[in-house]
Design an enzyme around this catalytic site. Structure first.
Site, PDB file in Angstrom:
ATOM      1  N   GLY A 209       0.833  -1.207   0.000  1.00 45.10           N
ATOM      2  CA  GLY A 209       0.000   0.000   0.000  1.00 45.10           C
ATOM      3  C   GLY A 209       0.855   1.240   0.000  1.00 45.10           C
ATOM      4  O   GLY A 209       2.047   1.181  -0.293  1.00 45.10           O
ATOM      5  N   ASN A 210       0.265   2.359   0.308  1.00 45.12           N
ATOM      6  CA  ASN A 210       1.046   3.594   0.434  1.00 45.12           C
ATOM      7  C   ASN A 210       0.415   4.504   1.475  1.00 45.12           C
ATOM      8  O   ASN A 210      -0.631   4.202   2.024  1.00 45.12           O
ATOM      9  CB  ASN A 210       1.191   4.283  -0.926  1.00 45.12           C
ATOM     10  CG  ASN A 210      -0.148   4.652  -1.518  1.00 45.12           C
ATOM     11  OD1 ASN A 210      -0.872   5.478  -0.953  1.00 45.12           O
ATOM     12  ND2 ASN A 210      -0.504   4.039  -2.639  1.00 45.12           N
ATOM     13  N   TYR A 211       1.064   5.619   1.735  1.00 42.49           N
ATOM     14  CA  TYR A 211       0.682   6.477   2.861  1.00 42.49           C
ATOM     15  C   TYR A 211      -0.510   7.400   2.585  1.00 42.49           C
ATOM     16  O   TYR A 211      -0.878   8.181   3.448  1.00 42.49           O
ATOM     17  CB  TYR A 211       1.861   7.357   3.270  1.00 42.49           C
ATOM     18  CG  TYR A 211       2.998   6.615   3.914  1.00 42.49           C
ATOM     19  CD1 TYR A 211       2.775   5.849   5.044  1.00 42.49           C
ATOM     20  CD2 TYR A 211       4.289   6.703   3.401  1.00 42.49           C
ATOM     21  CE1 TYR A 211       3.821   5.180   5.657  1.00 42.49           C
ATOM     22  CE2 TYR A 211       5.332   6.041   4.007  1.00 42.49           C
ATOM     23  CZ  TYR A 211       5.100   5.278   5.133  1.00 42.49           C
ATOM     24  OH  TYR A 211       6.124   4.617   5.738  1.00 42.49           O
ATOM     25  N   SER A 212      -1.091   7.344   1.395  1.00 39.01           N
ATOM     26  CA  SER A 212      -2.167   8.293   1.090  1.00 39.01           C
ATOM     27  C   SER A 212      -3.329   8.154   2.080  1.00 39.01           C
ATOM     28  O   SER A 212      -3.779   7.054   2.377  1.00 39.01           O
ATOM     29  CB  SER A 212      -2.682   8.040  -0.336  1.00 39.01           C
ATOM     30  OG  SER A 212      -3.868   8.763  -0.537  1.00 39.01           O
ATOM     31  N   ALA A 277      -3.605   7.787  -5.040  1.00 42.26           N
ATOM     32  CA  ALA A 277      -2.213   7.354  -5.126  1.00 42.26           C
ATOM     33  C   ALA A 277      -2.266   5.877  -5.501  1.00 42.26           C
ATOM     34  O   ALA A 277      -2.344   5.008  -4.636  1.00 42.26           O
ATOM     35  CB  ALA A 277      -1.520   7.557  -3.793  1.00 42.26           C
TER      36      ALA A 277
END
Ligand code: CTP
Length: 403
Positions: A209-212, A277
């Site tokens: 995943g990512n930090y968005s 994102a």
């Protein structure tokens, strides 16, 4: 909100720490804030914290012991353009509804000629008690505005009755009261938005995943909806979703799901805003079972490219559809943005620069530059709250007549 005089009443609830955030939002918006606390509130948050944020000393007692001066609740009530009590405990609500003026806060309320807002905060049983219900009904019948938390779709399980509305929600209620509802300039416009991160499955319990946080997308959707646009909001997993009758939320997890959701409405929108994102890669074959450490030893994952949603929809877009993208670059910013704009057939790009403090993921502020393909112009915005950035972006869209 600029120049408005606000009495911020704080009572003894654990949510009192959130009043510091509310005080800050009000001050940042240009309001003059005078904090009045009940004695119990001071057990939860230090008056010094609040007076440091707002300027004037916090008032709590009728008499200042040291100087012998009298704190006039009548003057305060006349001075105020609004009084907001956040958090408001069951006890304070009960006193307000029954004229029990045994502290400076309740006396100020009784003297107040300005509109009064309360944000109740207590546990579920106290909130459900008939006495609290009666207090709230009585206060509402006198025109007191009751601010309760908005429920986001995904976040609804987190919203218990009685929990105080978030400072941002309380602030927005006040702002709307003073500044009036937004003009419905976008009535009839249909917008597709992507927002949040995507989760790409590794096995049943793990993902890439990512930090968005989806906060920027949420703010833009709310701004568009407030101006009358209908928004299809395709969101990856986030904590808090926008809520409005004009916003239809489609919750997805992976980039492929997000892509399919967007494709299914490709002929129905006038403007698309690609705020998500999106993970550029996904695991070629996610495991059906949890990967066990002993079984694999060193682990390598085969990653394959995900569809580029904005580029794919860019190829399909009609002359009447406008596309807006976001970019996050760490170097050679302008060239990269201009290249990205033409590659993805975007009409406008909002560049987030990670080089600015207070901008980017997880924070409530952002600093962006807006590029447009129409006249090759750029607009540099200062560091602002994500909500104000959203307003500025939608203003720019209106200026360029995308919408
Ligand atoms: N985007 C998208 N689908 C993807 C990747 C990106 O829709 N698979 C959109 C984003 O929502 C954003 C824009 O494309 O509006 C630019 O995202 P960014 O990550 O900066 O672009 P990339 O194409 O991934 O470019 P880079 O080579 O810089 O990673």
């Amino acid at each position: 909100m600029k120049g408005k005089k606000i009495v911020l009443g704080i009572t003894g609830s654990i949510a009192a720490y959130k009043s510091a955030v509310l005080a800050r939002l009000l001050v940042k918006a240009g309001a003059e804030v005078q904090v009045v606390m009940t004695p119990a509130a001071k057990e939860f948050i230090a008056p010094l914290t609040l007076s440091t944020l707002t300027g004037p000393a916090v008032l709590s007692e009728f008499f200042e012991e040291r100087s012998g001066s009298w704190n006039s609740h009548v003057d305060l009530g006349v001075w105020a353009d609004a009084m907001v009590i956040a958090p408001a405990t069951a006890s304070t609500l009960g006193k307000m509804a029954n004229g029990i003026a045994d502290n400076l806060l309740v006396t100020t309320y009784l003297s107040c000629r300005a509109p009064v807002f309360v944000a109740p905060a207590m546990d579920l049983d106290m909130f459900a008690h008939p006495s609290t219900k009666r207090s709230l009904e009585t206060l509402a019948s006198w025109g007191v505005h009751i601010i309760e938390p908005k429920e986001g779709e995904l976040a609804s399980h987190l919203v218990g009755k009685g929990r105080m509305a978030e400072p941002e929600e309380i602030f927005q209620t006040l702002e709307k009261y003073f500044d009036g509802p937004a003009k419905k300039t976008l009535e009839g416009l249909s917008v597709l938005m992507t927002s949040g991160p995507t989760y790409e499955k590794i096995d049943p319990v793990r993902f890439i995943g990512n930090y968005s946080s989806g906060k920027m997308g949420k703010a833009i959707a709310e701004e568009l909806a407030e101006r009358g646009a209908k928004v299809t909001f395709v969101s990856g997993p986030v904590e808090s979703l926008p809520k409005s009758d004009n916003i239809h939320v489609v919750s997805v997890e992976s980039a492929e799901e997000m892509y399919r959701a967007c494709l299914s409405v490709r002929d129905e929108y006038d403007v698309a805003v690609f705020c998500a994102a999106v993970a550029d890669y996904r695991v070629a074959t996610p495991n059906d079972h949890k990967i066990k450490r002993e079984q694999v030893g060193a682990l390598s994952l085969d990653l394959i490219p995900n569809p580029d949603i904005s580029a794919e929809l860019g190829k399909l877009k009609s002359a009447k559809q406008w596309h807006i993208g976001f970019a996050l670059e760490t170097n050679a910013e302008s060239e990269a943005v201009i290249d990205k704009m033409s590659r993805k057939h975007l009409d406008m790009i909002v560049l987030n620069s990670l080089q600015n403090e207070g901008a980017g993921f997880k924070v409530d502020t952002n600093k962006v530059t807006i590029f447009d393909a129409l006249n090759g112009g750029t607009v540099d915005l200062p560091l602002m709250s994500k909500r104000n950035v959203a307003k500025a972006i939608v203003d720019r869209m209106e200026e360029l007549r995308f919408i």
